[in-house]
Every structure is written in C-alpha cells, then in structure tokens.
Write a protein that holds these residues in place. Structure first.
Motif, PDB file in Angstrom:
ATOM      1  N   THR A   1     -10.382   1.093   5.550  1.00  0.00           N
ATOM      2  CA  THR A   1     -11.438   0.660   4.628  1.00  0.00           C
ATOM      3  C   THR A   1     -12.406   1.787   4.307  1.00  0.00           C
ATOM      4  OG1 THR A   1     -12.609  -0.256   6.556  1.00  0.00           O
ATOM      5  CG2 THR A   1     -11.318  -1.782   5.228  1.00  0.00           C
TER       6      THR A   1
ATOM      7  N   SER B   1       1.148   4.017  -3.032  1.00  0.00           N
ATOM      8  CA  SER B   1       0.804   5.410  -2.734  1.00  0.00           C
ATOM      9  C   SER B   1       1.898   6.351  -3.191  1.00  0.00           C
ATOM     10  CB  SER B   1       0.553   5.575  -1.230  1.00  0.00           C
ATOM     11  OG  SER B   1      -0.547   4.815  -0.798  1.00  0.00           O
TER      12      SER B   1
ATOM     13  N   LEU C   1     -14.745  -2.983  -2.312  1.00  0.00           N
ATOM     14  CA  LEU C   1     -14.231  -2.117  -1.248  1.00  0.00           C
ATOM     15  C   LEU C   1     -15.250  -1.993  -0.116  1.00  0.00           C
ATOM     16  CD1 LEU C   1     -12.721   0.769  -3.434  1.00  0.00           C
ATOM     17  CD2 LEU C   1     -11.547  -1.237  -2.525  1.00  0.00           C
TER      18      LEU C   1
ATOM     19  N   GLY D   1     -12.773   5.589  -3.568  1.00  0.00           N
ATOM     20  CA  GLY D   1     -13.345   4.808  -4.656  1.00  0.00           C
ATOM     21  C   GLY D   1     -14.557   5.493  -5.273  1.00  0.00           C
TER      22      GLY D   1
ATOM     23  N   GLU E   1      -2.521   8.128  -3.955  1.00  0.00           N
ATOM     24  CA  GLU E   1      -3.490   7.419  -3.129  1.00  0.00           C
ATOM     25  C   GLU E   1      -4.796   7.153  -3.862  1.00  0.00           C
ATOM     26  OE1 GLU E   1      -4.484   7.725   1.554  1.00  0.00           O
ATOM     27  OE2 GLU E   1      -5.137   9.432   0.354  1.00  0.00           O
TER      28      GLU E   1
ATOM     29  N   THR F   1      -4.032   1.451  -6.099  1.00  0.00           N
ATOM     30  CA  THR F   1      -3.724   1.800  -4.715  1.00  0.00           C
ATOM     31  C   THR F   1      -4.920   1.537  -3.812  1.00  0.00           C
ATOM     32  OG1 THR F   1      -2.248   3.538  -5.536  1.00  0.00           O
ATOM     33  CG2 THR F   1      -2.818   3.604  -3.216  1.00  0.00           C
ATOM     34  N   LEU F   2      -6.120   1.803  -4.311  1.00  0.00           N
ATOM     35  CA  LEU F   2      -7.323   1.581  -3.510  1.00  0.00           C
ATOM     36  C   LEU F   2      -7.490   0.105  -3.154  1.00  0.00           C
ATOM     37  CD1 LEU F   2      -9.951   3.916  -5.223  1.00  0.00           C
ATOM     38  CD2 LEU F   2      -8.508   4.366  -3.250  1.00  0.00           C
TER      39      LEU F   2
ATOM     40  N   TYR G   1       0.831  -1.210   0.000  1.00  0.00           N
ATOM     41  CA  TYR G   1       0.000   0.000   0.000  1.00  0.00           C
ATOM     42  C   TYR G   1       0.864   1.258   0.000  1.00  0.00           C
ATOM     43  CZ  TYR G   1      -2.594   3.814   2.165  1.00  0.00           C
ATOM     44  OH  TYR G   1      -3.121   5.044   2.463  1.00  0.00           O
TER      45      TYR G   1
ATOM     46  N   MET H   1      -5.041  -0.556  -0.457  1.00  0.00           N
ATOM     47  CA  MET H   1      -5.502   0.048   0.799  1.00  0.00           C
ATOM     48  C   MET H   1      -6.576  -0.812   1.449  1.00  0.00           C
ATOM     49  SD  MET H   1      -7.335   3.776   1.396  1.00  0.00           S
ATOM     50  CE  MET H   1      -6.197   4.595   0.294  1.00  0.00           C
ATOM     51  N   SER H   2      -7.509  -1.306   0.639  1.00  0.00           N
ATOM     52  CA  SER H   2      -8.579  -2.141   1.170  1.00  0.00           C
ATOM     53  C   SER H   2      -8.031  -3.443   1.745  1.00  0.00           C
ATOM     54  CB  SER H   2      -9.601  -2.437   0.072  1.00  0.00           C
ATOM     55  OG  SER H   2     -10.657  -3.228   0.550  1.00  0.00           O
TER      56      SER H   2
ATOM     57  N   SER I   1     -10.706   3.940   1.715  1.00  0.00           N
ATOM     58  CA  SER I   1     -10.712   3.326   0.385  1.00  0.00           C
ATOM     59  C   SER I   1     -12.066   3.488  -0.294  1.00  0.00           C
ATOM     60  CB  SER I   1     -10.332   1.843   0.483  1.00  0.00           C
ATOM     61  OG  SER I   1     -11.349   1.080   1.095  1.00  0.00           O
TER      62      SER I   1
END
Length: 914
Positions: free
Chosen positions: A840, A806, A861, A847, A811, A816-817, A802, A820-821, A843
């Motif tokens: 979360t 980023s 997500l 999103g 981000e 990247t999302l 992550y 992140m999730s 994200s």
C-alpha cells in the motif's frame, strides 16, 4: 485433574494455544522432551501448557475450541493410534462405528456428543502428522467451509488429536454410492448426463471460489434418496499433497480418474478437475445400459467422444478452460448446435439448424430476403451472367478490360458488404420473431437469441458469400481476396473472431499464391490482421502486424499516402496499448503532420488525428494538455461537419470524459445528456453510440456517489448491448462488468458476484485470461471478495491481477496502482501486515508520481494505507494518512460520496481509540 493457575490474560492465552498446537503435532514419543524444553524456556507459559496437555488431547478448529481450552477441559480419551473404538471422543464428536478405509485413512460414523446440537457426521482421519499441519488444516478448512452448494458435502469441523492425528468432520449423507446406484437404476444416457451436470456444477461452484477438488471419482459421490447428487471430500487431495513428499502413499488419488500431471506429482489445478470430470463422464456412459449406444446417432457419438477427449487432453492448456465451457459443449450437442470440440462444417451446421428449427427455417430465410439481403445475391447473379457473357463474346484482347471491370464490381461489392448494418439486421429480425410470438430468453437461460441470429447471419449470408465468391471468382483470385477481406471485417464487427480469422486465413493463402509482392491486397492483409489481433487481446501480435502494415505502405505508397497515414495511426494505437507512450505520441504527431500536408488542416482525417492526440493525453490523465486539443477539435468538427454530425457528437463524448476527470461533474453530466439525446434522435435508443452514452452517464453517477442511478444506466446499457450483440460481445461484457462493480458498492453482493463472474467467464472465452479487460473485471471481483473478507480467494486473485497488470502495463500505470492497492488490502485481511504495508505504501508513492495533483483516486490509495497502518498499531500515522486522504476526496467528491463517508467513519473510530 490438575487445577489451572488463577490468572491467564488473553495474550498469554493465545500464546498457550499456539504452543499446544505445536505439542499435539509432534509424535507421542517426542512430546515429553519438547514439553520439558518449552517449560525451561517459558516457565510461566510452560506451567499452563503442562496443565492443559495433561487434560486436553484434541483441538478442533471451525468451532474455535482452542480459545476455550484455557478455561475448560475435555474428557480424557483412551484411543489407539490406528483405530478408534465406538465411544471414543474427538473433541465434541463421538465415534459410533468404523465404516471404511481409504487413501486418506479410516472413516467413522459419529455424532455430536456435547449436547450443543444433534448431528450425525462422517469423521475422516488423515492418518499422518507433521509440523505445521495444524495451521494448514485450519486455513484449508476455513476456506472449504465457504462452499455452499446443494451438491457439495458440507464440512462441519476439523481438528488435531494427539493420538488419532488430524481429522475432518463432514455432514453425514444418507444414500447410495454412485456405483451401486447405477447398477440398481440402470439410467439411460439422458439421466446419466443430468446426474453428471449436478456433479460438474458442484465443481464449478468450487472453482469460482478458487477451490480445487483433486479427487473426483465414483467413490466420492453419493446419491440421496431424493435423487440429489453429493460430491464429497473437497480439499482432501490438497491437504494430502501438502504433506511430506515421502508420504506419497497418502496422496488422495485414484489413477483412473487422476489427470496426467496429478499422477506425476505436479500441482493440482482446476484443469486437473476438468480431466477427472471427463473420466467420470466416460465412466458413466460405459456403465449405462448395454443397448444405449444403439439409441445414439453417429454424430452424437462422435461429438460426445470429442467432448470427452477435449476434457481429457494430455496438456492442460488443450482442455476446456472452465467447467462451464465443458457443460456448454454438452448442452450445445444436446440442442444440435456446433461444439468447440469438433471443427464446424457446412453440412453439419445445416443439418443441426434444420433439426433444431424445423418450422423457422423457411420463415427466417424469407425474413432475410425481406430485409434486403437479396442485394448481395442480385449482385452475384449479375456478375455470373456478365462474366459468362464476356467470356463467350469478347476476344482475347478484351480480357484486360474485363478484369478491370470485375475489379470495379468487386470494389463496389466490398463497399456494399462493409456498409451492411449486420447488428441492426439481427436486432430487427429478433424483434420480428418476438412479435411473431417467440418469447425472448432470460439472462439465466441457456439460449442467447441474438447470438443465434448472428450465427444465422454468418451461416446464411457471410459464409454463403464466401462459398459464392469461391465459385464465381475461381479464375480471379485477387478479386476473391478483396471480398474475403471485406467479409472478415463484417465477421469481426459481429464479434465472430474465430470465423474472421478463418476467413482471413483463406485470403492469405490466395495472397501467397497469387499476389505480387507490392499488390494492394498484401498491404490490406497486414492491417486487417492487426485489427483482429488487437480485438482478441493479442497485443504483441497486433503490434507486429501493425508494424508490418506501416512499413509496407511506407515502402510501396510513400510516407504521406492516405493509407500509409492510416496504418501509422493504427501502429500508434498499438504502441499505446502496450504502454510505449513516447513512441505512440511521436507517431500520432507524425500522422497529424502528414495529414496536414496532404489533406489540409480542416479535413476530417486531420481533425481525427488532432482528436487522437487529445485522447492520448486524456488516457494518460494529462488533463491540462488534453483540454486545448479536445476543445479546439470539437469546435472545428462542429464548423466543418455540423453541430449534429455523428463525428462531432463523438468528439463531445471525449470532452465530457475530460470534464468528469477534471472534477467538473455537473458540466460532464449535462454534456452527456445532450450527447445521449443527439444519438437517440439520430440513431435510435438501441444504437451502440446511444448505449455508450448510457455507460458514460452511469460512470458520472458513480463518481457522484449515486450508485443506484449508476446501476440503472448500466442495466439499460447491458440489456441494450445484449439485445444487439448477444451475451459474449465485448461491449455487452463491458456494460455487465460496470453493472457488477456498482452493485458491489450498493451492497448487492450476490447479484454483483453473478454479473462479475459471468463477465470474467465471458471475457476469458472471448479475449483470453490475460486480456486487460478480463483483468479489470477480476479486479472488481477481488474487491467484492475483500468486502466479504474472503481472504484466501481475494489474495490469490489480487496477486494474479497485480502481477499481470505489472507485466503488461508497467507498475506505474493507474490501473496497476489500483490492483496493487487491492493486493495490499487482501494481504491485510489475510493477516500479512508487513507485506500489506509495503504494497500500500508503494501504491501511494507511485500514485503521487503518476496521478494528477489532488486526484481523488490517490485518496482511495491512501485510505487503504491508513487501514494497514491502523492494524499494525501505528494509530497516529493512520490518522494523519486518513486526514490527508479525506482532504483530497472532499476536494473532488461530494460529502455524500461513499469514499468520503468511509474516511469520516474511520477517522471518528480511530480518534476515539487513541
């Protein structure tokens, strides 16, 4: 014995467990005061705690004994703080005899004494205590318990005793210490290297699970009677290094086998283990028979020394990047192949090749000639005779004419080199050898026949061409540069990036010495470097070279020269790779306008620029903007070049991706089938374009939820690319990554791990640790760890992925999302719920801003967010989030898709628990 109170609820029981751990971590002299203070603060819990403290002196972690202490007691023990006598008990373990003492404390032989099962063990006292040690011990030991390798000594239990302190319980290994075994057996070098491989493979197994040994030395290795090697004390070094800094004497470290950074008190890393393995290998060789050196050739001596020296480099970055890479060099040395620890020379390469292929040498060279490579040699013979004749016969005034003729021949030769289908040549040669009776190696073997053949093509065609170029054009350095640049392009196409870099370096030296400031070869040099750096994943350097190439061509050739526009297109691509999308779009548009003015609206280059803009919007998921570009350019390519032209078919492949992302899966699938049929008929089933179509069909099957069908497509593509390019080519690794990812979704976790870990290792070797594609496969590997609930490993890997995405892509990038999730999911299974909720939720918020409205990825997500909300007790919010996710997923995916089914199952389970 005091009788416990009548009622202890599960919640109170857990609270008492935690208090008991805190009590037993304290030195004995502090326990009474702490217990008195605790009873005053928590009267009811304190009463229970006092009762348990009276009867309970030991907590063990792996068998979860603490949870049973509220309902049962253990036998009171009389033990010494420094030494345990035979018959002493540590929970369910009974001490039989003291067998030694080391840096961590005393070691005892013991057995299971509670009748649960029979087992002999080694009990190791860590010899110190501090606040928080119990939590650390439990976390580390649960991680170590996941090690499952025949050469790793298994961790059985761990715990904390109020008098003896913290302890580990390991399986008892019958056998001989390594040093004693060497004195008795006197193994030769081959046997020593075989034993070393067993040790190194055990370390590699641990590194794959993000576990570092930290104390590899002879005393931690035993040889069983059946010859099995056992590496002991995994994780002990990390436990001791996490103790109070003042307890430096407790560090598990033997200076002769400890890496420089470890001796200086820095963090222990996999690179530290690699240094220790190098020290171990050197010790094994020196401990061998005295006449051993006389049986090794000078080359092998030098190579082995170089391999060990690389493993023991002072700076961690200069060591082998993995244990597998270390072992690969040893294996290559054994097979008389080049090793990365030494620079490759033509003489050594030839000698090694002849030694490992004495029968094939003649046959392979004959095959090259039969396949048409004689074209190059014939061209050079012509050049040699032609130049010599002109040098002798023509007067000085003809020299300029000769130079122009040589330039024309060099241009022709460069075009010929660029048009040779070297992957196809390697594939044809591979098939001929197989037909001649040579069996192809399996995926698990150490021999990659295609890479061997590509190496032969390089060594016996491209490298020979470089040498011949140097000889024939010694007086024409700029002609030589043109040929070197063309050869570097061929090496880059083969995935031989290091050799392509060396070839370009040779060309650049000549350019610096002989090329005028504005000579065309200078303009080409910057462009070539941009292409190479991009494929190596060195994106900032690639951008710098692309900027230089574009600026040079603008200045020398003008804004609208065809080469300038080509350089502008490459610069736009590099800007896009780094997430500088606005600049990339402007440059794509500028290139299109220039090509329209210079070449016309329907020139293939202009059509390609229109395709670039459509693809740009497609990559950014701007599907409404991408569609008109792609539809129009596909129609124009068909009109200009024909329906079956390869460029036209390639444009349709992008159009199929658009349809898939728009949810028009049936149209995308049919179009991809048509594309595959076209490529197969025009180029054959093994051509890279055909294999790419298989990958696209696999992705569509994946979206449809047909993971079995997707796995078949990915498997075919993987095998095809491997046959064509070898195991380490980026295309092969891409197909293998897709295969591993879909195997996770099928539930074939062991196969998935094998493919994903091999892809990560390969991409690290070829592209580097921080390359985007390396990180993508790490993301899939992290997803597998989360499904297996390997919390510590998943958390470490998702955090790295992550943060890397980023930094490189920003981000808000969709990739990247996803990372992140997944990071949030790893935090959730690790029990860090506030942090998981924040990740979360972030994200999902991003999103909604980045992904197209109603995109099914947003449902994924939201599902992760809902699960965190449920674990935090926010059931109503979790159900609302999951319902919205189900609406999104159902709109874009079939009801049988696993994402839809998982959401249905979650909603049903949560509704029942409301």
């Amino acid at each position: 014995m005091t009788k416990p109170a009548k009622d202890l609820s599960p919640m109170r029981r857990r609270a008492v467990d935690r208090l008991l751990v805190q009590l037993l971590e304290l030195p004995e002299r502090e326990q009474a005061a702490w217990l008195k203070e605790t009873r005053a603060r928590f009267p009811r819990l304190g009463r229970w705690l006092a009762m348990l403290a009276e009867d309970s002196h030991t907590i063990t972690f792996l068998d979860d004994s603490v949870r049973r202490l509220a309902g049962e007691t253990v036998q009171h023990m009389e033990t010494s703080a420094k030494r345990l006598s035979p018959g002493s008990r540590l929970g369910p373990w009974e001490v039989q005899a003291e067998i030694g003492q080391g840096g961590m404390g005393r070691v005892y032989r013991g057995r299971r004494a509670d009748g649960a099962f029979e087992m002999e063990v080694a009990i190791k006292l860590i010899g110190q205590r501090r606040r928080g040690l119990a939590e650390l011990l439990q976390r580390e030991c649960q991680l170590l318990a996941r090690l499952d390798h025949p050469s790793v000594t298994r961790l059985v239990d761990a715990g904390l005793d109020d008098q003896a302190g913290p302890f580990l319980v390991m399986e008892w290994v019958e056998g001989t210490d390594l040093a004693d075994w060497l004195k008795r057996e006197q193994p030769d070098q081959e046997a020593g290297l075989l034993l070393f491989r067993g040790i190194a493979e055990a370390v590699a197994h641990a590194h794959q699970r993000l576990i570092v040994h930290g104390d590899i030395k002879p005393n931690n290795i035993r040889i069983r009677d059946d010859g099995t090697v056992k590496l002991m004390d995994f994780g002990v070094a990390r436990l001791l290094d996490a103790s109070d800094p003042d307890d430096a004497g407790l560090r598990a470290m033997t200076p002769a086998f400890a890496a420089p950074e470890q001796r200086q008190g820095e963090d222990i890393t996999p690179a530290s283990d690699i240094w220790s393995l190098g020290a171990m290998l050197r010790w094994l060789i020196e401990a061998g028979p005295s006449d051993q050196a006389s049986r090794r050739t000078r080359l092998q001596d030098r190579e082995l020394d170089a391999i060990i020296n690389k493993a023991q480099a002072e700076q961690p970055a200069n060591r082998y990047r993995s244990v597998d890479e270390f072992l690969s060099d040893l294996e290559r040395s054994k097979r008389h192949q080049d090793v990365s620890a030494l620079p490759s020379t033509a003489a050594n390469r030839l000698r090694k090749f002849v030694r490992r292929n004495p029968v094939l040498v003649g046959g392979v060279l004959t095959t090259f000639i039969a396949l048409g490579i004689g074209l190059v040699a014939a061209a050079w013979m012509y050049l040699q005779a032609d130049v010599a004749r002109h040098a002798a016969e023509l007067a000085q005034e003809q020299a300029e004419i000769n130079a122009r003729e040589a330039d024309q021949i060099a241009d022709f030769q460069a075009r010929q080199m660029g048009s040779i289908n070297i992957p196809g040549l390697a594939l044809n040669l591979r098939e001929e050898l197989i037909q001649a009776g040579f069996s192809p190696p399996t995926d698990d073997s150490n021999v990659d026949l295609t890479r061997v053949l590509i190496g032969l093509v390089n060594d016996h065609l491209l490298e020979v061409t470089i040498d011949a170029t140097d000889a024939h054009f010694a007086d024409q350095p700029l002609v030589k540069v043109r040929l070197l640049q063309s050869l570097a392009g061929s090496q880059r196409a083969l995935g031989l990036y290091d050799r392509a870099a060396r070839t370009l370096a040779l060309a650049d030296e000549l350019i610096e010495d002989h090329a005028p400031v504005d000579h065309p070869v200078r303009l080409t040099a910057a462009h070539q470097q941009a292409l190479l750096k991009s494929e190596l994943g060195q994106l900032e350097e690639a951008l710098s070279w692309a900027e230089e190439a574009y600026a040079q061509r603008q200045r020398v050739l003008g804004e609208h020269h065809r080469d300038t526009l080509t350089a502008g297109r490459e610069l736009a691509r590099q800007l896009q790779n780094l997430g500088r999308h606005d600049e990339a779009r402007q440059l794509y548009q500028l290139t299109l306008e220039g090509r329209r003015q210079t070449l016309g609206e329907r020139h293939p280059d202009t059509l390609t620029s229109r395709l670039d803009l459509g693809t740009f919007h497609l990559i950014r998921n701007e599907l409404d903007q991408a569609e008109p570009w792609l539809v129009d350019v596909a129609s124009d390519f068909s009109d200009v070049l024909g329906e079956d032209h390869l460029e036209t078919v390639g444009v349709k492949a992008n159009l199929a991706v658009l349809y898939r992302r728009q949810g028009r899966v049936a149209e995308a699938k049919q179009l991809n089938r048509d594309i595959l049929q076209a490529y197969t008929s025009l180029l054959g089933p093994g051509h890279p374009n055909s294999l790419r179509s298989l990958l696209n069909l696999g992705v569509i099957s994946q979206v449809e939820g047909d993971f079995g069908g997707a796995a078949e497509y990915f498997q075919q593509a993987f095998e095809g690319y491997r046959s064509l390019y070898g195991s380490l080519h980026p295309q092969t690794l891409a197909a293998r990554s897709n295969l591993g990812t879909v195997l996770v979704q099928i539930g074939e976790y062991d196969q998935a791990e094998r493919h994903l870990q091999a892809t990560v290792n390969g991409r690290r070797e070829v592209l580097g640790d921080e390359h985007q594609m390396t990180l993508v496969t790490m993301t899939s590997l992290a997803g597998l760890m989360i499904r297996r609930e390997q919390a510590a490993e998943a958390l470490a890997l998702t955090d790295h992925v992550y943060r890397s995405f980023s930094e490189v892509m920003g981000e808000s990038n969709p990739t990247t999302l996803v990372a992140m999730s997944l990071w949030g999911a790893a935090l959730r299974i690790s029990g860090q719920l506030p942090e998981a909720l924040a990740a979360t939720m972030r994200s999902v918020e991003l999103g909604r801003e980045v992904l197209p409205e109603g995109h099914w990825r947003l449902a994924s997500l939201q599902m992760q967010l809902a699960r965190v909300q449920k674990d935090k007790g926010q059931t109503e919010q979790a159900i609302d989030t999951a319902r919205h996710a189900h609406e999104l997923a159902s709109a874009g995916l079939s009801e049988t898709h696993p994402l839809v089914q998982e959401l249905v199952a979650d909603l049903a389970a949560w509704s029942d628990t409301k």
